[in-house]
Motif scaffolding. Structure first.
Motif, PDB file in Angstrom:
ATOM      1  N   MET A  53       1.018   2.582   5.384  1.00 22.09           N
ATOM      2  CA  MET A  53       0.680   1.489   4.490  1.00 22.09           C
ATOM      3  C   MET A  53       0.431   0.086   5.066  1.00 22.09           C
ATOM      4  N   GLU A  57      -3.053  -1.922   5.137  1.00 18.39           N
ATOM      5  CA  GLU A  57      -3.068  -3.441   4.683  1.00 18.39           C
ATOM      6  C   GLU A  57      -3.413  -4.517   5.753  1.00 18.39           C
ATOM      7  N   PHE A  67       5.237   0.389  -0.382  1.00 21.29           N
ATOM      8  CA  PHE A  67       4.673   1.018  -1.279  1.00 21.29           C
ATOM      9  C   PHE A  67       4.192   2.486  -0.757  1.00 21.29           C
ATOM     10  N   LEU A  71       3.532   6.094  -2.429  1.00 22.45           N
ATOM     11  CA  LEU A  71       2.175   6.816  -2.804  1.00 22.45           C
ATOM     12  C   LEU A  71       1.985   7.768  -1.564  1.00 22.45           C
ATOM     13  N   ASN A 187      -1.660  -7.328  -2.450  1.00 22.04           N
ATOM     14  CA  ASN A 187      -1.648  -5.893  -2.062  1.00 22.04           C
ATOM     15  C   ASN A 187      -0.715  -5.092  -3.096  1.00 22.04           C
ATOM     16  N   SER A 188       0.406  -5.728  -3.455  1.00 25.50           N
ATOM     17  CA  SER A 188       1.497  -5.092  -4.120  1.00 25.50           C
ATOM     18  C   SER A 188       0.785  -4.851  -5.662  1.00 25.50           C
ATOM     19  N   TRP A 191      -1.259  -1.891  -5.459  1.00 25.12           N
ATOM     20  CA  TRP A 191      -0.867  -0.513  -5.434  1.00 25.12           C
ATOM     21  C   TRP A 191       0.008  -0.297  -6.423  1.00 25.12           C
ATOM     22  N   SER A 195      -0.404   3.106  -8.475  1.00 24.06           N
ATOM     23  CA  SER A 195       0.651   3.873  -8.836  1.00 24.06           C
ATOM     24  C   SER A 195       0.917   4.463 -10.311  1.00 24.06           C
TER      25      SER A 195
END
Length: 218
Positions: A53, A57, A67, A71, A187-188, A191, A195
Motif C-alpha cells: 500500500m 501511495e 490500510f 484491504l 489517502n486514508s 481507503w 473499505s
C-alpha cells in the motif's frame, strides 16, 4: 525495518496467535497448530500488505501504510488455504486478530512520533490520535468478537472492513499533516470509503446467498 518495530510486530503476532487459540471452540476444524501457523501467515500477509500500500501511495518502497493490512490480506492470506480450512473460516479468524494487531502497532506510532493528531485551538489541546486510534481498533475487535458470539453465520471480515473503515474515516480528519491524494481527499479517506463500500457489498451479497428458512407447516 528497525529492531523496535520488529519487536512490536512479534508481540502483535503472539497476541494474534493467542486470540485465535482462545476462539478455537467456535471453529472445531482449527487445531492448535493451525491457529499458530495462521497467526504467522497473517503477520506476513499484513506486513506485505502495508508495504504494498505504501508503494501504491508513494511510488516507491521503504515505508508502510496500515490500510494495506486491511484491504490486501484477503488476497495475500491465500497460502493459508493449504491448511485445508474454509476461506470464510480463515477470514473470520483473521478479522478480530488483525484489529488487535493494528492496536498493538500503534505503539510503534507512539515510539516514532508518526500519525500525530492536530492541535485543536478551540479546545486548547492536541488530539491524541495514536491513542484514540488504538482504542478504536480495540473497540472494533470487541464488536467483532460479540458478533461472532451472537451471529451464527456472519462474515466477520466484511464487518471488519465496514467498522474499521468507518472509524478511520472519522479519525483521519483529526490527523496532522494529511494532504490531498485523490481530488481533495487524503489517502486514508479514500481507503476508508473503499473499505466501507466493500464491506457493505460483501454483506449484501452474502445475505442474498444465504438460504432462506422454510416456515414449518402448521
Amino acid at each position: 525495518m528497525s529492531l523496535k518495530r520488529l519487536g512490536i510486530i512479534a508481540i502483535g503476532m503472539l497476541a494474534m496467535m493467542v486470540l485465535m487459540t482462545l476462539r478455537r471452540k467456535k471453529y472445531p476444524d482449527v487445531s492448535l497448530w493451525k491457529a499458530i501457523v495462521l497467526g504467522f501467515l497473517l503477520t506476513v500477509a499484513g506486513v506485505a500488505g502495508t508495504m504494498l500500500m505504501f508503494f501504491i501511495e508513494n511510488g516507491r518502497f521503504g515505508g508502510t501504510s496500515f490500510f494495506g493490512a486491511i484491504l490486501f490480506v484477503p488476497i495475500l492470506i491465500a497460502p493459508a488455504l493449504l491448511l485445508k480450512l474454509r476461506y470464510k473460516t480463515i477470514l473470520d479468524l483473521c478479522a478480530p486478530s488483525e484489529a488487535l494487531m493494528l492496536a498493538i502497532m500503534k505503539l510503534d506510532c507512539l515510539a516514532n512520533g508518526c500519525c500525530v493528531g492536530k492541535y485543536l485551538p478551540t479546545l486548547h489541546f492536541q488530539f491524541p490520535s495514536q491513542i484514540v486510534e488504538m482504542c478504536a481498533s480495540l473497540l472494533v475487535m470487541f464488536v467483532l468478537l460479540a458478533l461472532e458470539k451472537r451471529e451464527k453465520d456472519t462474515h466477520l471480515y466484511a464487518w471488519y472492513l465496514l467498522l474499521y473503515g468507518s472509524t478511520r474515516f472519522v479519525l483521519n480528519w483529526f490527523r496532522y499533516g494529511t494532504k490531498p491524494w485523490i481530488w481533495i481527499l487524503p489517502n486514508s479517506i479514500v481507503w476508508s470509503i473503499l473499505s466501507v463500500l466493500i464491506g457493505i457489498i460483501w454483506l449484501a451479497v452474502s445475505a442474498r446467498k444465504r438460504p432462506q428458512e422454510i416456515p414449518a407447516e402448521s
